[in-house]
Design an enzyme around this catalytic site. Structure first.
Site, short mmCIF file in Angstrom:
data_model
loop_
_atom_site.label_atom_id
_atom_site.label_comp_id
_atom_site.label_asym_id
_atom_site.label_seq_id
_atom_site.Cartn_x
_atom_site.Cartn_y
_atom_site.Cartn_z
N TYR A 36 17.30 2.54 5.94
CA TYR A 36 16.49 1.74 6.85
C TYR A 36 16.42 2.39 8.23
O TYR A 36 15.33 2.54 8.82
CB TYR A 36 17.08 0.34 6.97
N ILE B 80 10.05 -1.02 14.30
CA ILE B 80 10.81 -2.14 13.74
C ILE B 80 9.87 -3.23 13.24
O ILE B 80 9.99 -3.71 12.09
CB ILE B 80 11.76 -2.73 14.80
N VAL C 185 8.06 -1.92 10.07
CA VAL C 185 8.87 -1.89 8.85
C VAL C 185 9.17 -3.31 8.37
O VAL C 185 9.11 -3.60 7.18
CB VAL C 185 10.19 -1.11 9.09
N GLU C 186 9.47 -4.20 9.31
CA GLU C 186 9.89 -5.55 8.93
C GLU C 186 8.75 -6.40 8.38
O GLU C 186 8.93 -7.08 7.37
CB GLU C 186 10.52 -6.25 10.14
N THR C 187 7.59 -6.38 9.04
CA THR C 187 6.54 -7.33 8.66
C THR C 187 5.13 -6.74 8.68
O THR C 187 4.16 -7.49 8.68
CB THR C 187 6.54 -8.56 9.59
#
Length: 323
Positions: A305, A114, A117-119
């Site tokens: 996602y 997570i 993928v996010e940052t």
């Protein structure tokens, strides 16, 4: 200044920012949110006075990665660099990840995926002023003003509680923030002080980010050790009527099997599932989504996602554990 339409703003002021006044109904909405969320109206009015409209924020909504086909989308995230740096992040924070897994019963590999993928493990948390992004979406988005006006108000509540300078705090074009890209309401509801220093910081404290992502998944029903998805084969064209664009788990495996869908996964006929379709250049993949897949979509509704998070978590675990 009178409030003009988003379309006119796009035409006349593309690429520009400006301070804007609100319509009477917008002010009424803020009054309602002030009461609902227990935020002083003066604080909301002050935030509005500081905020600027940004056309680039609305433009970004028309160019989301999730609008790409699966084969293009996965190529953005399932890279050797993201796996290698994810394993490095895992090793650097192994103790916090192990503790989060133990407390919240969420795999370390999923938590790392997570944040990856996010940052990209905290290296790209967004460059948009959050106040401006949420202001723009709260009062100028054509369809999602109810959601974003609430997030705008929650950002004011959160920022004032944290002692932030609302104008300088940066995040995504949608107003998500920190290593795990929490929206303000999620920050208020699920963020935890995982290292016990008396302060919750999802921007610069990896321990808090790790614990908060784990808590989010725990609160949304992650079931440790349960499968996430299963590959499926469609044997009858009519079975494609069961494909869902959003994972809702309103189907039962018995329905899909009877409709002409096969899988080697052991499933009871009453298991809640969703059938999803992912596009490759010359064919489609079909997958049976389970409860844990649905939980990932509570973070981001796109099945693309959720699948990329799942696949990245598997790649990370394989390289971290060496098998």
């Amino acid at each position: 200044m009178k409030r003009i339409t988003t379309l006119a703003l796009s035409f006349l002021l593309a690429g520009h920012t400006f301070a804007a006044t609100l319509r009477p109904e917008d002010n009424a909405r803020l009054e309602t949110l002030s009461h609902e969320l227990n935020i002083p109206m003066a604080a909301l009015s002050q935030a509005v006075a500081q905020a600027d409209y940004r056309q680039a924020v609305l433009d970004a909504f028309t160019k989301t990665a999730e609008s790409k086909p699966w084969y293009e989308y996965q190529a953005l995230f399932l890279t050797d660099k993201r796996v290698t740096q994810g394993v490095d992040f895992w090793r650097a924070h192994a103790a916090d990840l192990a503790r989060a897994e133990r407390i919240y019963h969420v795999p370390a590999s999923v938590i790392v995926a997570i944040i990856g993928v996010e940052t990209f493990y905290g290296t790209n948390m967004g460059k948009h002023p959050i106040l401006d992004s949420l202001f723009t979406l709260a009062f100028y988005h054509p369809t999602r003003t109810p959601f974003f006006s609430k997030e705008f108000a929650n950002f004011v509540k959160l920022g004032n509680a944290q002692g932030w300078d609302l104008k300088t705090r940066l995040g995504s074009y949608a107003g998500a923030m920190g290593m795990g890209q929490f929206m303000p309401s999620s920050y208020l509801s699920y963020a935890v002080d995982f290292d016990g220093d008396g302060h919750i910081d999802l921007f610069t404290n990896p321990a808090d980010a790790i614990g908060s992502v784990a808590n989010y998944f725990h609160q949304h029903g992650w079931s440790m050790g349960e499968p996430v998805v299963a590959a499926a084969q469609v044997t009858k064209p009519s079975a494609l009527n069961y494909v869902q664009e959003r994972v809702e788990l309103k189907q039962r495996w018995g329905q899909l099997k009877q409709a002409g869908i096969n899988t080697t996964a052991p499933l009871s006929s009453t298991t809640p599932v969703s059938l999803i379709q992912l596009a490759q250049p010359s064919y489609s993949e079909y997958w049976i989504a389970r409860q844990n897949f649905y939980v990932i979509t509570r973070y981001n509704k796109s099945p693309l996602y959720a699948m990329v998070v799942h696949n990245l978590s598997q790649l990370l675990a394989k390289q971290y554990y060496g098998h």
